[in-house]
Scaffold this motif. Structure first.
Motif, PDB file in Angstrom:
ATOM      1  N   SER A 166       0.901  -1.136   0.005  1.00 16.62           N
ATOM      2  CA  SER A 166      -0.011   0.082   0.086  1.00 16.62           C
ATOM      3  C   SER A 166       0.836   1.332  -0.026  1.00 16.62           C
ATOM      4  O   SER A 166       1.954   1.104   0.164  1.00 16.62           O
ATOM      5  N   ARG A 167       0.335   2.243  -0.269  1.00 15.68           N
ATOM      6  CA  ARG A 167       0.740   3.698  -0.235  1.00 15.68           C
ATOM      7  C   ARG A 167       1.591   3.902   1.197  1.00 15.68           C
ATOM      8  O   ARG A 167       2.771   4.629   1.174  1.00 15.68           O
ATOM      9  N   SER A 168       0.995   3.623   2.319  1.00 13.86           N
ATOM     10  CA  SER A 168       1.381   4.088   3.535  1.00 13.86           C
ATOM     11  C   SER A 168       2.572   3.039   3.736  1.00 13.86           C
ATOM     12  O   SER A 168       3.583   3.318   4.495  1.00 13.86           O
ATOM     13  N   GLU A 169       2.484   1.812   3.497  1.00 13.39           N
ATOM     14  CA  GLU A 169       3.526   0.708   3.556  1.00 13.39           C
ATOM     15  C   GLU A 169       4.912   1.211   2.870  1.00 13.39           C
ATOM     16  O   GLU A 169       5.891   1.246   3.294  1.00 13.39           O
ATOM     17  N   ARG A 170       4.512   1.571   1.586  1.00 16.48           N
ATOM     18  CA  ARG A 170       5.909   2.158   0.820  1.00 16.48           C
ATOM     19  C   ARG A 170       6.286   3.302   1.552  1.00 16.48           C
ATOM     20  O   ARG A 170       7.657   3.569   1.506  1.00 16.48           O
ATOM     21  N   ALA A 171       5.474   4.276   1.924  1.00 16.44           N
ATOM     22  CA  ALA A 171       6.010   5.576   2.499  1.00 16.44           C
ATOM     23  C   ALA A 171       6.798   5.188   3.828  1.00 16.44           C
ATOM     24  O   ALA A 171       7.749   5.690   4.129  1.00 16.44           O
ATOM     25  N   ASP A 172       6.408   4.087   4.793  1.00 18.16           N
ATOM     26  CA  ASP A 172       6.962   3.748   5.917  1.00 18.16           C
ATOM     27  C   ASP A 172       8.451   3.360   5.527  1.00 18.16           C
ATOM     28  O   ASP A 172       9.598   3.463   6.011  1.00 18.16           O
ATOM     29  N   ALA A 173       8.472   2.342   4.476  1.00 17.45           N
ATOM     30  CA  ALA A 173       9.562   1.914   4.306  1.00 17.45           C
ATOM     31  C   ALA A 173      10.703   2.871   3.692  1.00 17.45           C
ATOM     32  O   ALA A 173      11.837   2.791   4.111  1.00 17.45           O
ATOM     33  N   ILE A 174      10.220   3.871   3.051  1.00 17.34           N
ATOM     34  CA  ILE A 174      11.475   4.922   2.305  1.00 17.34           C
ATOM     35  C   ILE A 174      11.679   5.657   3.385  1.00 17.34           C
ATOM     36  O   ILE A 174      12.840   6.009   3.623  1.00 17.34           O
ATOM     37  N   THR A 175      10.828   5.926   4.471  1.00 18.15           N
ATOM     38  CA  THR A 175      11.213   6.759   5.480  1.00 18.15           C
ATOM     39  C   THR A 175      12.303   5.993   6.363  1.00 18.15           C
ATOM     40  O   THR A 175      13.409   6.663   6.674  1.00 18.15           O
ATOM     41  N   VAL A 176      12.145   4.785   6.637  1.00 19.34           N
ATOM     42  CA  VAL A 176      12.796   4.086   7.269  1.00 19.34           C
ATOM     43  C   VAL A 176      14.272   3.788   6.640  1.00 19.34           C
ATOM     44  O   VAL A 176      15.501   4.039   7.197  1.00 19.34           O
ATOM     45  N   LEU A 177      14.300   3.833   5.125  1.00 23.94           N
ATOM     46  CA  LEU A 177      15.674   3.885   4.353  1.00 23.94           C
ATOM     47  C   LEU A 177      16.245   5.054   4.678  1.00 23.94           C
ATOM     48  O   LEU A 177      17.548   5.210   4.826  1.00 23.94           O
ATOM     49  N   LEU A 178      15.596   6.231   4.491  1.00 17.15           N
ATOM     50  CA  LEU A 178      16.163   7.555   4.819  1.00 17.15           C
ATOM     51  C   LEU A 178      16.805   7.911   6.038  1.00 17.15           C
ATOM     52  O   LEU A 178      18.052   8.168   6.207  1.00 17.15           O
ATOM     53  N   TYR A 179      15.984   7.272   7.038  1.00 17.26           N
ATOM     54  CA  TYR A 179      16.764   7.384   8.450  1.00 17.26           C
ATOM     55  C   TYR A 179      17.946   6.471   8.749  1.00 17.26           C
ATOM     56  O   TYR A 179      18.915   7.002   9.207  1.00 17.26           O
ATOM     57  N   ALA A 180      18.011   5.601   8.038  1.00 18.63           N
ATOM     58  CA  ALA A 180      19.067   4.571   8.069  1.00 18.63           C
ATOM     59  C   ALA A 180      20.340   4.961   7.223  1.00 18.63           C
ATOM     60  O   ALA A 180      21.363   5.145   7.964  1.00 18.63           O
ATOM     61  N   ALA A 181      20.117   5.664   6.239  1.00 15.70           N
ATOM     62  CA  ALA A 181      21.047   6.340   5.439  1.00 15.70           C
ATOM     63  C   ALA A 181      21.786   7.631   6.358  1.00 15.70           C
ATOM     64  O   ALA A 181      22.961   7.626   6.453  1.00 15.70           O
ATOM     65  N   ALA A 182      20.956   8.420   7.125  1.00 18.56           N
ATOM     66  CA  ALA A 182      21.173   9.549   7.879  1.00 18.56           C
ATOM     67  C   ALA A 182      21.945   8.648   9.130  1.00 18.56           C
ATOM     68  O   ALA A 182      23.178   9.459   9.506  1.00 18.56           O
ATOM     69  N   SER A 183      21.601   7.633   9.338  1.00 18.47           N
ATOM     70  CA  SER A 183      22.342   7.089  10.689  1.00 18.47           C
ATOM     71  C   SER A 183      23.786   6.546  10.464  1.00 18.47           C
ATOM     72  O   SER A 183      24.704   6.666  11.087  1.00 18.47           O
ATOM     73  N   VAL A 184      24.063   5.993   9.212  1.00 22.26           N
ATOM     74  CA  VAL A 184      25.051   5.858   8.702  1.00 22.26           C
ATOM     75  C   VAL A 184      26.169   6.961   8.761  1.00 22.26           C
ATOM     76  O   VAL A 184      27.367   6.544   9.440  1.00 22.26           O
ATOM     77  N   VAL A 185      25.696   7.812   8.194  1.00 15.24           N
ATOM     78  CA  VAL A 185      26.638   9.124   8.246  1.00 15.24           C
ATOM     79  C   VAL A 185      26.840   9.909   9.890  1.00 15.24           C
ATOM     80  O   VAL A 185      28.114   9.973  10.335  1.00 15.24           O
ATOM     81  N   ILE A 186      25.649   9.288  10.696  1.00 14.65           N
ATOM     82  CA  ILE A 186      26.098   9.913  12.144  1.00 14.65           C
ATOM     83  C   ILE A 186      27.122   8.975  12.886  1.00 14.65           C
ATOM     84  O   ILE A 186      27.757   9.353  13.678  1.00 14.65           O
ATOM     85  N   VAL A 187      26.949   7.828  12.664  1.00 15.17           N
ATOM     86  CA  VAL A 187      27.730   6.588  13.034  1.00 15.17           C
ATOM     87  C   VAL A 187      29.289   6.937  12.632  1.00 15.17           C
ATOM     88  O   VAL A 187      30.187   6.738  13.422  1.00 15.17           O
ATOM     89  N   GLY A 188      29.249   7.355  11.399  1.00  7.34           N
ATOM     90  CA  GLY A 188      30.875   7.663  11.046  1.00  7.34           C
ATOM     91  C   GLY A 188      31.305   8.996  11.605  1.00  7.34           C
ATOM     92  O   GLY A 188      32.566   8.852  12.059  1.00  7.34           O
ATOM     93  N   ILE A 189      30.526   9.923  11.828  1.00  8.52           N
ATOM     94  CA  ILE A 189      31.070  11.095  12.384  1.00  8.52           C
ATOM     95  C   ILE A 189      31.232  10.724  13.810  1.00  8.52           C
ATOM     96  O   ILE A 189      32.343  11.301  14.619  1.00  8.52           O
ATOM     97  N   SER A 190      30.556  10.205  14.687  1.00  9.30           N
ATOM     98  CA  SER A 190      30.589  10.040  16.145  1.00  9.30           C
ATOM     99  C   SER A 190      31.659   9.106  16.356  1.00  9.30           C
ATOM    100  O   SER A 190      32.621   9.413  17.399  1.00  9.30           O
ATOM    101  N   THR A 191      31.940   8.107  15.484  1.00 11.03           N
ATOM    102  CA  THR A 191      32.997   7.279  15.765  1.00 11.03           C
ATOM    103  C   THR A 191      34.463   8.038  15.469  1.00 11.03           C
ATOM    104  O   THR A 191      35.559   7.804  16.224  1.00 11.03           O
ATOM    105  N   TRP A 192      34.484   8.863  14.524  1.00  9.32           N
ATOM    106  CA  TRP A 192      35.693   9.703  14.225  1.00  9.32           C
ATOM    107  C   TRP A 192      35.785  10.663  15.374  1.00  9.32           C
ATOM    108  O   TRP A 192      37.007  10.894  15.949  1.00  9.32           O
TER     109      TRP A 192
END
Length: 220
Positions: free
Chosen positions: A16-42
């Motif tokens: 459904s549209r809401s399921e796709r929106a939820d999945a895309i939101t998770v992917l965007l947050y996950a991509a941002a989290s990768v950047v945050i992990v890299g910065i915090s580790t450094w």
């Protein structure tokens, strides 16, 4: 005689549209989290490994302090409970343990984020009860259950090396309260492991239903 479609090649159900929106939101947050992990580790590496030695925060007996903040613009009066110690000539084993703790923390975070992204991508494609999702939850569960304990032990070795190099004593083993502090993460890992079991049960039920449907249609 009709034949049932092969479940391996059958088209996945539309999301459904809401399921796709939820999945895309998770992917965007996950991509941002990768950047945050890299910065915090450094930043952690920079704050720990300094020109004058290895920096570590250790607890001290409470004592009143007068300090300044914001480059001297603010005067602060309070009670100190911790102090930052910078110790030179820390032994190699302890340095290795500190590096291992930092690296393992970053790798564990990336493993969890990557597994979440796998699940989100599969959900976006309408693939729910598939082995890839079950394996992803396995990775998340084991990572959350095991990593905090290993990191705590490595950090304890590193801290003891810093204390010994700074002439502050031989150090001590991890305190039981430290294990209680990571207990919620361990419990979360166990819960995620149960989700993986549920997904495997769903996969098995899906396969059994497909086989039963094939047998039923073969009798028509």
């Amino acid at each position: 005689m009709s034949t049932a479609p092969d479940p391996r090649t059958a088209r996945a159900p539309r999301t459904s549209r809401s399921e796709r929106a939820d999945a895309i939101t998770v992917l965007l947050y996950a991509a941002a989290s990768v950047v945050i992990v890299g910065i915090s580790t450094w930043l952690r590496v920079l704050s720990t490994f300094r020109e004058t030695g290895i920096a570590w925060v250790i607890p001290i007996d409470e004592m009143p302090v007068d300090a300044t903040g914001d480059s001297g613009a603010v005067s602060i009066q309070g009670i100190a409970q911790e102090v930052l110690v910078v110790a030179p000539n820390v032994n190699g084993v302890s340095i290795g343990a500190i590096i291992g703790a930092i690296a393992l923390t970053a790798l564990a975070a990336l493993a969890v984020i990557g597994s979440v992204m796998v699940v989100a991508i599969n959900f976006l494609a309408g693939r729910f009860f598939v082995r890839a999702n079950a394996r992803a939850f396995d990775v998340i569960g084991w990572t959350l259950a095991v990593t905090p304990v290993v990191v705590l032990l490595l950090e304890t070795m590193g801290r003891n090396g810093v204390l010994a190099a700074g002439g502050l004593g031989p150090g001590e083993t991890a305190h039981p309260t430290e294990f209680w502090a990571i207990a919620p993460i361990f419990a979360t890992g166990v819960a995620v492991g149960l989700i993986a079991v549920a997904f495997r049960r769903g996969i098995r039920t899906q396969q059994e239903n497909a086989a039963l449907q094939k047998e039923t249609e073969g009798l028509v």
